[in-house]
Design a protein around this motif. Structure first.
Motif, PDB file in Angstrom:
ATOM      1  N   PHE A 242       1.142  21.587   3.496  1.00  0.00           N
ATOM      2  CA  PHE A 242       0.350  22.675   3.195  1.00  0.00           C
ATOM      3  C   PHE A 242      -1.530  22.246   3.423  1.00  0.00           C
ATOM      4  CE2 PHE A 242       4.139  24.484   1.232  1.00  0.00           C
ATOM      5  CZ  PHE A 242       4.279  25.541   2.018  1.00  0.00           C
ATOM      6  N   ALA A 243      -1.459  21.334   3.974  1.00  0.00           N
ATOM      7  CA  ALA A 243      -2.842  21.093   4.274  1.00  0.00           C
ATOM      8  C   ALA A 243      -3.832  20.564   2.810  1.00  0.00           C
ATOM      9  CB  ALA A 243      -3.702  21.764   4.996  1.00  0.00           C
ATOM     10  N   TYR A 244      -3.002  20.084   1.880  1.00  0.00           N
ATOM     11  CA  TYR A 244      -3.472  19.982   0.571  1.00  0.00           C
ATOM     12  C   TYR A 244      -3.347  18.331   0.289  1.00  0.00           C
ATOM     13  CZ  TYR A 244      -5.231  21.898  -3.835  1.00  0.00           C
ATOM     14  OH  TYR A 244      -5.911  21.960  -5.012  1.00  0.00           O
ATOM     15  N   GLY A 245      -3.996  17.538   0.972  1.00  0.00           N
ATOM     16  CA  GLY A 245      -4.050  16.275   0.683  1.00  0.00           C
ATOM     17  C   GLY A 245      -4.894  15.431   1.583  1.00  0.00           C
ATOM     18  N   PRO A 246      -5.619  14.446   1.233  1.00  0.00           N
ATOM     19  CA  PRO A 246      -6.969  13.902   2.094  1.00  0.00           C
ATOM     20  C   PRO A 246      -6.556  12.536   2.593  1.00  0.00           C
ATOM     21  CG  PRO A 246      -7.283  13.348  -0.285  1.00  0.00           C
ATOM     22  CD  PRO A 246      -5.993  14.079  -0.367  1.00  0.00           C
ATOM     23  N   THR A 247      -5.080  12.055   2.409  1.00  0.00           N
ATOM     24  CA  THR A 247      -4.985  10.789   2.995  1.00  0.00           C
ATOM     25  C   THR A 247      -4.204  10.643   4.071  1.00  0.00           C
ATOM     26  OG1 THR A 247      -3.259  10.496   1.485  1.00  0.00           O
ATOM     27  CG2 THR A 247      -5.277   9.875   0.448  1.00  0.00           C
ATOM     28  N   GLY A 248      -3.104  11.379   4.419  1.00  0.00           N
ATOM     29  CA  GLY A 248      -2.236  11.260   5.384  1.00  0.00           C
ATOM     30  C   GLY A 248      -0.856  10.942   4.791  1.00  0.00           C
ATOM     31  N   HIS A 249      -0.489  10.952   3.589  1.00  0.00           N
ATOM     32  CA  HIS A 249       0.858  11.177   2.776  1.00  0.00           C
ATOM     33  C   HIS A 249       1.360  12.182   3.224  1.00  0.00           C
ATOM     34  CE1 HIS A 249      -1.351   7.568   1.034  1.00  0.00           C
ATOM     35  NE2 HIS A 249      -0.127   7.014   0.944  1.00  0.00           N
ATOM     36  N   ASN A 250       2.665  12.077   3.301  1.00  0.00           N
ATOM     37  CA  ASN A 250       3.560  13.478   3.092  1.00  0.00           C
ATOM     38  C   ASN A 250       4.900  13.164   2.671  1.00  0.00           C
ATOM     39  OD1 ASN A 250       5.714  15.494   4.299  1.00  0.00           O
ATOM     40  ND2 ASN A 250       3.708  16.255   5.132  1.00  0.00           N
ATOM     41  N   ALA A 251       5.209  13.696   1.517  1.00  0.00           N
ATOM     42  CA  ALA A 251       6.537  13.498   0.808  1.00  0.00           C
ATOM     43  C   ALA A 251       7.578  13.878   1.493  1.00  0.00           C
ATOM     44  CB  ALA A 251       6.683  14.193  -0.441  1.00  0.00           C
ATOM     45  N   HIS A 252       7.934  14.550   2.774  1.00  0.00           N
ATOM     46  CA  HIS A 252       9.031  15.167   3.093  1.00  0.00           C
ATOM     47  C   HIS A 252       8.734  14.252   4.543  1.00  0.00           C
ATOM     48  CE1 HIS A 252       8.564  18.227   0.039  1.00  0.00           C
ATOM     49  NE2 HIS A 252       7.387  18.726   0.655  1.00  0.00           N
ATOM     50  N   TYR A 253       7.999  14.034   5.212  1.00  0.00           N
ATOM     51  CA  TYR A 253       7.960  13.661   6.584  1.00  0.00           C
ATOM     52  C   TYR A 253       7.577  12.121   6.665  1.00  0.00           C
ATOM     53  CZ  TYR A 253       9.110  18.580   7.097  1.00  0.00           C
ATOM     54  OH  TYR A 253       9.641  19.753   7.153  1.00  0.00           O
ATOM     55  N   GLY A 254       6.973  11.704   5.550  1.00  0.00           N
ATOM     56  CA  GLY A 254       6.463  10.193   5.887  1.00  0.00           C
ATOM     57  C   GLY A 254       4.995  10.193   6.017  1.00  0.00           C
ATOM     58  N   ALA A 255       4.143   9.179   5.762  1.00  0.00           N
ATOM     59  CA  ALA A 255       3.037   8.927   5.885  1.00  0.00           C
ATOM     60  C   ALA A 255       2.840   8.942   7.626  1.00  0.00           C
ATOM     61  CB  ALA A 255       2.276   7.759   5.443  1.00  0.00           C
ATOM     62  N   VAL A 256       1.511   9.195   8.144  1.00  0.00           N
ATOM     63  CA  VAL A 256       1.355   9.014   9.391  1.00  0.00           C
ATOM     64  C   VAL A 256       0.194   7.887   9.176  1.00  0.00           C
ATOM     65  CG1 VAL A 256      -0.348   9.895  11.217  1.00  0.00           C
ATOM     66  CG2 VAL A 256       0.874  11.618   9.935  1.00  0.00           C
ATOM     67  N   HIS A 257       0.235   7.127  10.378  1.00  0.00           N
ATOM     68  CA  HIS A 257      -0.338   5.714  10.308  1.00  0.00           C
ATOM     69  C   HIS A 257      -1.436   5.789  11.199  1.00  0.00           C
ATOM     70  CE1 HIS A 257       3.046   3.640   8.266  1.00  0.00           C
ATOM     71  NE2 HIS A 257       3.995   4.584   8.716  1.00  0.00           N
ATOM     72  N   ASN A 258      -2.432   4.914  10.944  1.00  0.00           N
ATOM     73  CA  ASN A 258      -3.664   4.667  11.552  1.00  0.00           C
ATOM     74  C   ASN A 258      -3.578   3.678  12.667  1.00  0.00           C
ATOM     75  OD1 ASN A 258      -6.415   3.793  12.532  1.00  0.00           O
ATOM     76  ND2 ASN A 258      -7.090   4.524  10.279  1.00  0.00           N
ATOM     77  N   PRO A 259      -3.985   4.180  14.035  1.00  0.00           N
ATOM     78  CA  PRO A 259      -3.671   3.250  15.065  1.00  0.00           C
ATOM     79  C   PRO A 259      -4.434   1.982  15.239  1.00  0.00           C
ATOM     80  CG  PRO A 259      -4.714   5.112  15.855  1.00  0.00           C
ATOM     81  CD  PRO A 259      -4.092   5.503  14.721  1.00  0.00           C
ATOM     82  N   TRP A 260      -5.593   1.937  14.268  1.00  0.00           N
ATOM     83  CA  TRP A 260      -6.521   0.616  14.224  1.00  0.00           C
ATOM     84  C   TRP A 260      -5.802  -0.209  13.079  1.00  0.00           C
ATOM     85  CZ3 TRP A 260     -10.000   0.175  17.775  1.00  0.00           C
ATOM     86  CH2 TRP A 260     -10.371   1.041  18.574  1.00  0.00           C
ATOM     87  N   GLY A 261      -5.274   0.376  12.290  1.00  0.00           N
ATOM     88  CA  GLY A 261      -4.377  -0.520  11.404  1.00  0.00           C
ATOM     89  C   GLY A 261      -3.059   0.015  10.715  1.00  0.00           C
ATOM     90  N   LEU A 262      -1.830  -0.148  11.449  1.00  0.00           N
ATOM     91  CA  LEU A 262      -0.743   0.579  10.887  1.00  0.00           C
ATOM     92  C   LEU A 262      -0.457   0.715   9.501  1.00  0.00           C
ATOM     93  CD1 LEU A 262       1.556  -0.673  13.842  1.00  0.00           C
ATOM     94  CD2 LEU A 262       0.229   1.441  13.786  1.00  0.00           C
ATOM     95  N   ASP A 263      -1.055  -0.073   8.599  1.00  0.00           N
ATOM     96  CA  ASP A 263      -0.870  -0.063   7.228  1.00  0.00           C
ATOM     97  C   ASP A 263      -1.988   0.637   6.624  1.00  0.00           C
ATOM     98  OD1 ASP A 263      -2.826  -1.843   7.594  1.00  0.00           O
ATOM     99  OD2 ASP A 263      -2.420  -3.282   5.858  1.00  0.00           O
ATOM    100  N   ARG A 264      -2.939   1.255   7.380  1.00  0.00           N
ATOM    101  CA  ARG A 264      -4.075   2.160   6.618  1.00  0.00           C
ATOM    102  C   ARG A 264      -3.747   3.607   6.968  1.00  0.00           C
ATOM    103  NH1 ARG A 264      -7.889  -1.517   4.276  1.00  0.00           N
ATOM    104  NH2 ARG A 264      -7.160  -3.584   4.999  1.00  0.00           N
ATOM    105  N   ILE A 265      -4.374   4.136   5.949  1.00  0.00           N
ATOM    106  CA  ILE A 265      -4.379   5.811   6.237  1.00  0.00           C
ATOM    107  C   ILE A 265      -5.238   6.261   7.332  1.00  0.00           C
ATOM    108  CG2 ILE A 265      -4.262   5.833   3.521  1.00  0.00           C
ATOM    109  CD1 ILE A 265      -7.101   6.983   3.718  1.00  0.00           C
TER     110      ILE A 265
END
Length: 470
Positions: free
Chosen positions: A129-152
């Motif tokens: 619901f667009a209510y989170g500043p990091t990229g975590h998602n409890a239902h569909y998993g976190a989105v990964h940063n292409p510059w560092g896959l372990d990064r938000i």
């Protein structure tokens, strides 16, 4: 100009298709090839519509062959944050609650891009619901940063930032309520435009906070953002908050030189508590702007901490009001972090909310007075580069809430004031993580910040850097 179609900018590829140097089919296939390579690592897409996209590309090529150019984005494949309704398509809003919601109408923003000739690659991941500043998602998993896959990636336009950075789409609509376009732009090394409140219609876009929500693009360059804004901006009978203020010639603005521009640098808040490498990149950015002919002026801004707190309060109350029915009927279907934030909004007294709304006018007047001698204000988007997904995971890391509060502190004041802000890639840390700077403009003067951003990008090449799949 890059020879590989997917690595071209939006403006470049649109011109190449229009001139028949490239076909829409070639371009779409190139994007889908990168999607197939990157998606398993990034989790940037919510839905990939390869067959439909290629069919639409062939139709676009056939139309162009007959002399029928549908508009400035003819045959350009794009994907957008999964909160923009498109008739007949599932729009999850990053949630379990709307996992099977099928839109019956198309949002104004999407329709205007469709009318300009764009074709659809699919939809992009986002925070619930667009209510989170990091990229975590409890239902569909976190989105990964292409510059560092372990990064938000930053959120809530997480898939948009990740997909544009990895060159899976030439641009993507995001939304910015407390920084949700600018933070992904900063953390992922792309250009993101938070528009003036009311500049772009929000009709058919999932609401979060009626007083703060704005629609805008993430793209490769300031020029790309200018092209998109020219298509998106303007009044809309479906959204009475969409302004009738004149739409400027944003593309022409990007051709103007830096010389004569006055840029303010805050004396406090935005320059406090910066990571050393962000501070270094801020200094380097100022040096480039000076070299290109800008006059740098120090500005003393009103207390930005109060503005940030006011933004948080409005967001909490208005989001809770929108979700009240689901909070009563389906609390178990929210992720824990989003549920907690929404419930907190229910506890804010009505008097406090009204006082916060009343203060917006005086606060904006104070800001206008403090910045009257400059065309834009320069500030970091965040005081730090992208933290790891693990350390910013609320519930699994004891220090996560402190990390989140720190990374959002430089974006929220601009939302409360309703001002436009352009985030541009400004450098990289020694570890190879991107860092962005934001240009904060005057109300409905996106042209000035796009002018500065484009001139900065002609003098630098940070926006041309492409992450490599490890």
């Amino acid at each position: 100009m890059s020879l590989e179609p997917a690595l071209m900018s939006l403006t470049e590829v649109a011109e190449a298709i229009a001139a028949k140097r490239l076909s829409s089919h070639e371009v779409t296939r190139a994007c889908l090839h990168r999607v197939a390579q990157w998606q398993p690592r990034l989790n940037a897409f919510m839905a990939i519509e390869a067959e439909a996209a290629l069919k639409a590309a062939d139709e676009a090529d056939a139309a162009l062959a007959k002399g029928n150019n549908r508009g400035p984005l003819h045959g350009v494949p794009l994907a957008h944050k999964d909160m923009y309704y498109e008739a007949g398509k599932v729009v999850t809003c990053g949630s379990l609650i709307r996992r099977d919601f099928v839109a019956t109408s198309t949002s104004t923003a999407l329709q205007r891009l469709n009318n300009a000739g764009a074709i659809r690659l699919g939809s992009l991941q986002m925070a619930e619901f667009a209510y989170g500043p990091t990229g975590h998602n409890a239902h569909y998993g976190a989105v990964h940063n292409p510059w560092g896959l372990d990064r938000i990636t930053g959120g809530s336009s997480s898939g948009s930032g990740s997909a544009v950075a990895a060159r899976l789409t030439f641009a993507a609509l995001g939304s910015d309520t407390g920084g949700s376009i600018r933070m992904p732009a900063h953390f992922c090394g792309v250009t993101g435009l938070k528009t003036t409140y009311g500049r772009v219609s929000r009709a058919g876009a999932m609401p979060l906070s009626q007083s703060l929500d704005t629609v805008g693009p993430l793209a490769r360059t300031a020029e790309d953002c200018a092209l998109l804004l020219g298509l998106l901006a303007g009044p809309d009978p479906e959204d009475l908050t969409a302004s009738h203020a004149p739409v400027q010639d944003y593309m022409a603005a990007t051709k103007a030189p830096m010389k004569g521009v006055k840029i303010g640098v805050p004396t406090a808040f935005y320059v406090d508590d910066l990571d050393a490498e962000v501070a270094r990149i801020l200094d380097q950015t100022i040096a480039v702007l000076k070299k290109e002919g800008a006059e740098i002026i120090q500005v003393e801004l009103p207390d930005q901490r109060q503005l940030s707190a006011a933004c948080q309060l409005l967001l909490a109350v208005e989001a809770a009001a929108f979700h009240k029915r689901w909070l009563i009927e389906r609390p178990q279907d929210y992720g824990p972090q989003v549920l907690m934030r929404l419930q907190n909004g229910l506890a804010v007294p009505g008097v406090t909310y009204l006082e916060t709304m009343r203060w917006r006018g005086p606060a904006l007047a104070a800001h206008v007075a403090a910045t009257s001698k400059v065309d834009a204000v320069l500030a970091p988007v965040a005081p730090m580069p992208a933290p790891s997904i693990a350390e910013s995971d609320v519930g699994n890391s004891p220090g996560a809430e402190a990390v989140i509060q720190r990374l959002t502190r430089f974006t929220r004041p601009i939302n409360y004031l309703g001002l436009p802000s352009l985030a541009v890639p400004a450098g990289f840390t020694r570890a190879g993580l991107p860092v962005g700077m934001q240009l904060i403009g005057r109300s409905f003067d996106e042209a000035s910040i796009l002018r500065i951003g484009a001139a900065f990008q002609r003098a630098t090449d940070f926006h041309r850097k492409v992450p490599v799949l490890a």
